[in-house]
Design a protein around this motif. Structure first.
Motif, short mmCIF file in Angstrom:
data_model
loop_
_atom_site.label_atom_id
_atom_site.label_comp_id
_atom_site.label_asym_id
_atom_site.label_seq_id
_atom_site.Cartn_x
_atom_site.Cartn_y
_atom_site.Cartn_z
N LEU B 217 -46.46 104.03 82.12
CA LEU B 217 -45.57 103.79 81.35
C LEU B 217 -45.97 102.12 80.64
CD1 LEU B 217 -42.42 104.10 83.26
CD2 LEU B 217 -43.48 105.82 82.00
N ARG B 218 -47.26 102.40 80.08
CA ARG B 218 -47.68 101.34 79.35
C ARG B 218 -48.30 101.66 77.66
NH1 ARG B 218 -49.74 97.25 82.65
NH2 ARG B 218 -51.36 96.66 81.09
N GLY B 219 -48.21 100.98 76.79
CA GLY B 219 -48.53 101.23 75.72
C GLY B 219 -48.23 100.46 74.46
N LYS B 220 -48.33 100.76 73.41
CA LYS B 220 -47.67 100.27 72.29
C LYS B 220 -46.31 101.02 71.64
CE LYS B 220 -51.72 97.49 71.43
NZ LYS B 220 -52.78 97.44 70.40
N CYS B 221 -46.06 100.57 70.59
CA CYS B 221 -44.72 101.14 69.96
C CYS B 221 -44.56 102.70 69.98
CB CYS B 221 -44.35 100.63 68.54
SG CYS B 221 -45.61 100.97 67.32
N ALA B 222 -45.62 103.35 69.71
CA ALA B 222 -45.52 104.92 69.63
C ALA B 222 -45.50 105.36 70.87
CB ALA B 222 -46.75 105.41 69.07
N ASP B 223 -45.76 104.78 72.03
CA ASP B 223 -45.61 104.99 73.47
C ASP B 223 -44.18 104.66 73.83
OD1 ASP B 223 -48.25 105.92 73.81
OD2 ASP B 223 -48.93 103.91 73.68
N LEU B 224 -43.81 103.54 73.75
CA LEU B 224 -42.49 103.12 74.38
C LEU B 224 -41.19 103.47 73.77
CD1 LEU B 224 -43.85 99.53 75.30
CD2 LEU B 224 -44.24 101.49 76.58
N ASN B 225 -41.34 103.41 72.26
CA ASN B 225 -40.21 103.94 71.67
C ASN B 225 -40.13 105.32 71.60
OD1 ASN B 225 -39.18 101.56 71.23
ND2 ASN B 225 -40.35 101.38 69.03
N ALA B 226 -41.42 106.01 71.43
CA ALA B 226 -41.17 107.63 71.96
C ALA B 226 -40.59 108.01 73.26
CB ALA B 226 -42.67 108.00 71.82
N LEU B 227 -40.83 107.19 74.22
CA LEU B 227 -40.22 107.28 75.63
C LEU B 227 -38.60 107.18 75.33
CD1 LEU B 227 -40.72 107.53 78.50
CD2 LEU B 227 -41.14 105.13 78.50
N PHE B 228 -38.43 106.08 74.91
CA PHE B 228 -36.71 105.97 74.54
C PHE B 228 -36.30 107.07 73.91
CE2 PHE B 228 -33.75 104.37 71.32
CZ PHE B 228 -32.76 103.92 72.24
N VAL B 229 -36.75 107.58 72.73
CA VAL B 229 -36.28 108.62 71.97
C VAL B 229 -36.19 109.97 72.83
CG1 VAL B 229 -36.80 110.06 70.11
CG2 VAL B 229 -36.96 107.94 69.75
N ALA B 230 -37.17 110.27 73.63
CA ALA B 230 -37.29 111.37 74.27
C ALA B 230 -36.12 111.47 75.50
CB ALA B 230 -38.61 111.79 74.75
N LEU B 231 -36.03 110.43 76.01
CA LEU B 231 -35.16 110.12 77.15
C LEU B 231 -33.58 110.42 76.63
CD1 LEU B 231 -36.77 107.44 79.01
CD2 LEU B 231 -36.44 109.84 79.90
N VAL B 232 -33.50 109.94 75.32
CA VAL B 232 -32.23 109.75 74.73
C VAL B 232 -31.77 111.34 74.46
CG1 VAL B 232 -30.87 109.03 72.78
CG2 VAL B 232 -32.02 107.73 74.02
N ARG B 233 -32.86 111.76 73.81
CA ARG B 233 -32.54 113.17 73.29
C ARG B 233 -32.27 114.31 74.43
NH1 ARG B 233 -37.10 115.03 68.61
NH2 ARG B 233 -36.43 113.10 67.24
N ALA B 234 -32.75 113.90 75.61
CA ALA B 234 -32.54 114.76 76.76
C ALA B 234 -31.16 114.78 77.39
CB ALA B 234 -33.67 113.99 78.10
N GLN B 235 -30.43 113.77 76.89
CA GLN B 235 -29.13 113.80 77.16
C GLN B 235 -28.23 114.50 76.01
OE1 GLN B 235 -27.59 112.69 80.00
NE2 GLN B 235 -29.87 112.45 80.73
N GLY B 236 -28.81 115.00 75.06
CA GLY B 236 -28.20 115.65 73.99
C GLY B 236 -27.77 114.75 73.01
N ILE B 237 -28.53 113.65 72.98
CA ILE B 237 -27.74 112.56 71.92
C ILE B 237 -29.08 112.23 70.81
CG2 ILE B 237 -27.41 110.10 71.59
CD1 ILE B 237 -26.47 109.96 74.44
N PRO B 238 -28.60 112.66 69.68
CA PRO B 238 -29.63 112.70 68.37
C PRO B 238 -30.48 111.17 68.39
CG PRO B 238 -27.74 113.39 67.65
CD PRO B 238 -27.33 113.00 68.88
N ALA B 239 -31.72 111.17 68.52
CA ALA B 239 -32.54 110.00 68.28
C ALA B 239 -33.84 110.49 67.60
CB ALA B 239 -32.77 109.54 69.73
N ARG B 240 -34.41 109.31 66.99
CA ARG B 240 -35.67 109.73 66.16
C ARG B 240 -36.49 108.49 66.27
NH1 ARG B 240 -32.52 110.62 60.62
NH2 ARG B 240 -32.06 108.51 60.13
N ASP B 241 -37.68 108.58 66.11
CA ASP B 241 -39.00 107.39 65.92
C ASP B 241 -38.76 107.44 64.49
OD1 ASP B 241 -40.24 107.15 68.56
OD2 ASP B 241 -40.50 108.89 68.46
N VAL B 242 -38.95 106.19 64.21
CA VAL B 242 -39.29 105.80 62.40
C VAL B 242 -40.51 105.22 62.40
CG1 VAL B 242 -37.97 104.76 60.44
CG2 VAL B 242 -36.73 105.43 62.48
N TYR B 243 -41.41 105.74 61.86
CA TYR B 243 -43.00 105.44 61.82
C TYR B 243 -42.94 104.23 60.64
CZ TYR B 243 -43.68 108.59 65.42
OH TYR B 243 -43.37 109.34 66.63
#
Lengths: 182, 375
Positions: B217-243
């Motif tokens: 669970l180390r990295g930079k923004c594309a890692d950590l915010n992707a982790l956040f987005v995927a975990l939120v989506r897994a709850q059926g809540i819409p989320a997205r990375d904004v590059y």
């Protein structure tokens, strides 16, 4: 989710974890059939086919020149290959995403004696589920992937060495049985 | 867009100019529309700042036909970002604007014949203003289309929502009653459990399943915010990375969350995250930047440092808009690319006859990005 689909990271490169921070964990392979691996060895120009290495335990090592732990690990892998020359063992390294000039320079500077296949478009890495570097896979003498490890790994001690030894024992036992049958 | 459309649209023209709207849409659909002059835009409203970002790419070792793709600003206007048009030059080649039909991710791309010295220069103008959503005040918000919400709830190649992602997400949100509570729990978990790794190349990859399976669970923004987005989506809540990319220093005192000065921003790429609640609309978040403050601000800060505490609170619901938003795209197949999909489009991309170039390898691929505030 297939490994191929999962790691489609395109032209971006991967996370390089800090070297030696923790003991790397050998993980059982869950990816099904052994992915294809073939290419031209950068140093010798010879064709490398993983499928041609049946009968030997193969360490498949993914690396890149920008990956600091890889820089430490690749010379160690080269020494490992030399030290295990009497065992049924081979190493195939796969450079993840770089061009030949950079790879040749790295091989030359580090005096590596290892087959190096280029994976410029990262298709090989995707097929193997590579999501970080360095990453290694142990393939048994039957050509089946048995385990993987993410991060720098000392193959001369601990669980990695034991895993290698188990595969050697199986390979050598199979070779003896084959000789006996003949 | 197929090859014929590409040629028909661009002809022999090596420079172009386009604004969001009809022209871009027409190109995205492959229609034979000419490149139009920019439409007049309203003046800068209070609270908005206008910036200009210029990217210049040179492929130093071309081989055969060379193609270059550069991300353009968001093709949809938002409450915090408006695109004001793109102009480009591709001397010796042909170029066009393209918009991905799924995410609306835009790029300008150019093709250079063998023997050309490929250089593509893109200038984008855009306006931004800071955004903050008051999470204590649910209310009526403009409805988002069901198709859009479905798109940002589904799995992508790098952001699966089942398996270990789903089980991890479920464990994190256990006991949370509302969707806001669930997202907040995930945000706090990512901030607590992850770390910014300065050795991560570029902004990282964001292979969430790999990160969780390998406890990496180390990295930079594309890692950590992707982790956040995927975990939120897994709850059926819409989320997205904004590059996107940072374009100016922070006015809020966070040296680590802005450029050193308005000027060269070549390595300032940064992605953020949004999640959607019917009661609040799209809500900005950025757990990765909390870890950046901890690692970098004034040589490093403790998690309980007031500056970190403030950033942690602020980055769940607000963004300082010293940042250009490119797109929300995942798993993009760039026009005429022969090297397969890319996980996301935040860096310049290029391919030659030898394949896709490493966009972080200066031996093959020189690029510089600059920004300035427009008067």
């Amino acid at each position: 989710v297939s490994a191929a689909a999962r790691a489609a990271a395109a032209a971006l490169a991967l996370v390089a974890i800090s070297a030696g921070a923790e003991e790397p964990r050998l993980r059982s392979w869950q990816g099904g059939e052994t992915p294809a691996l073939s290419g031209v060895d950068v140093a010798s120009g010879r064709q490398v086919e993983l499928g041609d290495l049946r009968g030997r335990v193969v360490l498949v090592q993914f690396w890149a020149s920008w990956c600091e732990p890889c820089e430490v690990e690749m010379p160690a892998i080269s020494r490992l290959r030399t030290s295990l020359a009497a065992r049924p063992f081979e190493v195939v390294t796969v450079n993840y995403g770089e061009g030949p000039a950079r790879v040749e320079q790295f091989v030359r500077e580090h005096r590596l004696e290892l087959p190096v296949v280029l994976d410029r478009d990262q298709r090989i890495g995707r097929a193997w589920g590579v999501g970080g570097l360095p990453m290694a896979f142990l393939v048994d003498a039957d050509g089946k992937v048995r385990s993987s490890v993410f991060g720098e790994c000392d193959w001369t001690r601990g669980e990695p060495a034991a895993a290698l030894e188990r595969l050697f024992a199986a390979a050598e036992r199979a070779a003896r049985q084959a000789t006996g049958r003949r | 867009m197929d090859r014929r459309d590409f040629l028909r649209i661009t002809g022999a023209v090596t420079a172009g100019l386009a604004v969001p709207g009809t022209v871009s849409s027409a190109l995205a659909q492959g229609a034979a529309a000419p490149v139009a002059a920019p439409e007049p835009r309203p003046g800068v409203a209070p609270g908005w700042k206008v910036y200009e970002a210029t990217t210049r790419v040179e492929v130093t070792k071309p081989s055969g036909v060379t193609r270059v793709w550069l991300p353009t600003p968001l093709t949809q206007d938002t409450a915090y970002h408006r695109s004001l048009g793109n102009s480009w030059r591709a001397d010796g080649g042909t170029a066009a604007q393209w918009i991905d039909p799924i995410y609306g991710a835009g790029c300008v791309w150019a093709e250079f014949p063998e023997g050309a010295q490929p250089v593509l220069e893109l200038t984008s103008r855009f306006a931004t203003r800071d955004i903050a959503v008051d999470l204590a005040k649910p209310g009526a918000v403009p409805a988002e289309s069901p198709a859009t919400l479905a798109l940002y709830t589904k799995s992508t190649d790098l952001l699966p929502t089942g398996g270990i992602v789903k089980s991890t997400s479920n464990a994190i949100v256990k006991g949370a009653k509302t969707d806001l509570d669930k997202v907040r729990a995930i945000y706090e978990w990512v901030v607590e459990k992850s770390a910014r790794d300065p050795k991560t190349r570029g902004c990282g990859v964001g292979d969430v399943q790999f990160m969780l399976e390998h406890d990496a669970l180390r990295g930079k923004c594309a890692d950590l915010n992707a982790l956040f987005v995927a975990l939120v989506r897994a709850q059926g809540i819409p989320a997205r990375d904004v590059y996107g990319i940072r374009v100016a220093p922070s006015a809020l005192g966070y040296a680590s969350l802005g450029t050193k000065a308005v000027g060269t921003i070549t390595k300032a790429q940064h992605c953020r995250a949004e999640f959607y609640l019917p009661t609040h609309g799209w809500v900005p978040a950025d757990p990765a930047d909390v870890r950046k403050v901890i690692l970098e601000e004034a040589g490093g800060k403790a998690p309980d440092d007031p500056m970190v505490v403030a950033a942690r609170k602020r980055l769940f619901g607000s963004w300082e808009m010293n940042w250009l938003a490119y797109n929300y795209g995942h798993d993009l197949t760039l026009p005429e690319s022969t090297a397969g999909k890319i996980g996301f489009l935040m860096y310049p991309q290029a391919e030659t006859a030898d394949g896709r170039l490493d966009c972080l390898d200066p031996d093959n691929f020189h690029y510089a990005i600059t920004s300035k505030e427009a008067v």
